[in-house]
Design a protein around this motif. Structure first.
Motif, mmCIF file in Angstrom:
data_model
loop_
_atom_site.group_PDB
_atom_site.id
_atom_site.type_symbol
_atom_site.label_atom_id
_atom_site.label_comp_id
_atom_site.label_asym_id
_atom_site.label_seq_id
_atom_site.Cartn_x
_atom_site.Cartn_y
_atom_site.Cartn_z
ATOM 1 N N SER A 37 0.824 -1.200 0.000
ATOM 2 C CA SER A 37 0.000 0.000 0.000
ATOM 3 C C SER A 37 0.865 1.258 0.000
ATOM 4 C CB SER A 37 -0.932 -0.004 1.212
ATOM 5 O OG SER A 37 -1.710 1.168 1.265
ATOM 6 N N GLN A 38 1.902 1.266 0.837
ATOM 7 C CA GLN A 38 2.804 2.414 0.898
ATOM 8 C C GLN A 38 3.538 2.622 -0.417
ATOM 9 O OE1 GLN A 38 5.304 2.771 4.549
ATOM 10 N NE2 GLN A 38 4.206 0.958 5.242
ATOM 11 N N TYR A 85 -7.042 -4.935 1.109
ATOM 12 C CA TYR A 85 -6.854 -5.220 -0.320
ATOM 13 C C TYR A 85 -7.551 -4.205 -1.231
ATOM 14 C CZ TYR A 85 -4.824 -9.771 0.804
ATOM 15 O OH TYR A 85 -4.009 -10.775 1.274
ATOM 16 N N PRO A 87 -8.405 -0.962 -1.066
ATOM 17 C CA PRO A 87 -7.746 0.311 -1.354
ATOM 18 C C PRO A 87 -6.535 0.163 -2.278
ATOM 19 C CG PRO A 87 -8.303 0.175 0.972
ATOM 20 C CD PRO A 87 -8.546 -1.191 0.399
ATOM 21 N N VAL A 88 -5.780 -0.923 -2.113
ATOM 22 C CA VAL A 88 -4.609 -1.128 -2.971
ATOM 23 C C VAL A 88 -5.036 -1.421 -4.405
ATOM 24 C CG1 VAL A 88 -2.553 -2.538 -3.374
ATOM 25 C CG2 VAL A 88 -3.205 -1.940 -1.046
#
Length: 259
Positions: A37-38, A85, A87-88
């Motif tokens: 995500s980052q 998951y 949002p990614v």
């Protein structure tokens, strides 16, 4: 940025992201998901220097799905999907650059969903795809039930999901799931990097092409015509369009800058 479950570098305008937990065939646990995500958020920044994303895995696997031994991501499946998951995956869908996936081994479960997020999916001949969910009494997730029937057809998608059988990369290539097939992993990574570098040197309109094709899955014909007109107007105002026209008239290769 320093990570333990994700490898990340930018080379020649290509953001290379590797799932990095080969001991479990790059199965995704909570730590890996957080790092991914980052990294995706960092690549999406306008000052990242990236103009194409290449996603692959370290070792013998692309991504074998969720790490079932990581109870922090398996105890609350619904929460893990919605809060982790989704949002990614949505961030990948909305990336302002092309995405190439290089499937170097097993792409199972949600790992197959990540593989399918590539605008161009590359795979080695010994790679395979697996909708593994039914084997453990679950349903496909990670957007698989949206992407898979659109890529290979309804009947094939349902069969893969219900029988949970391996789909060899060679068959995936025949079915249209895989765009480019390579003899082995070395050729895969060389070919995928060449392709990603070529896309990274492309015009700003590549991101608009992504938006248009994602929109086709929920737009009526009239809406799509309107969106094409709007984005064509936007593309026509870019420096890359001006450079492309100059290069065409001067009979040379264009030098696009991505803006």
């Amino acid at each position: 940025m320093e990570f333990s479950k994700i490898e990340y570098e930018i080379r020649n305008g290509v953001a290379i992201v590797r799932f990095n937990d080969p001991s479990v065939m790059n199965a995704i646990g909570n730590e890996m998901l957080g790092e991914l995500s980052q990294v995706v958020a960092s690549i999406a920044r306008s000052d990242s220097g990236a103009r194409c994303l290449l996603l692959t895995g370290v070792g013998r696997g692309f991504c074998s799905g969720a790490n079932l031994a990581d109870t922090s991501t398996t105890k609350k499946v619904d929460g893990s999907l919605r809060g982790g998951y989704h949002p990614v995956l949505l961030a990948l869908r909305d990336m302002n650059m092309p995405i190439v996936t290089a499937v170097n081994g097993a792409a199972a479960g949600v790992g197959m969903s990540f593989a399918m997020m590539g605008d161009i999916v590359c795979a080695s001949r010994d790679a395979f795809f697996l909708q593994a969910f039914a084997k453990i009494g679950l349903v496909p997730d990670g957007g698989a039930t949206f992407l898979l029937p659109r890529l290979i057809g309804w009947g094939r998608a349902v069969e893969l999901s219900m029988l949970a059988e391996r789909l060899p990369a060679t068959k995936g290539f025949e079915w249209g799931l895989v765009n480019r097939l390579y003899d082995d992993t070395d050729e895969l990574m060389t070919g995928a990097m060449e392709l990603a570098t070529r896309l990274a040197k492309g015009p700003a309109s590549l991101a608009m092409i992504r938006r248009l094709y994602w929109a086709t899955w929920h737009s009526a014909y009239e809406q799509q015509l309107d969106m094409e007109a709007r984005l064509q107007s936007e593309a026509g105002k870019t420096q890359d369009n001006a450079e492309g026209v100059r290069a065409f008239l001067q009979k040379r290769e264009p030098d696009f800058k991505g803006h």
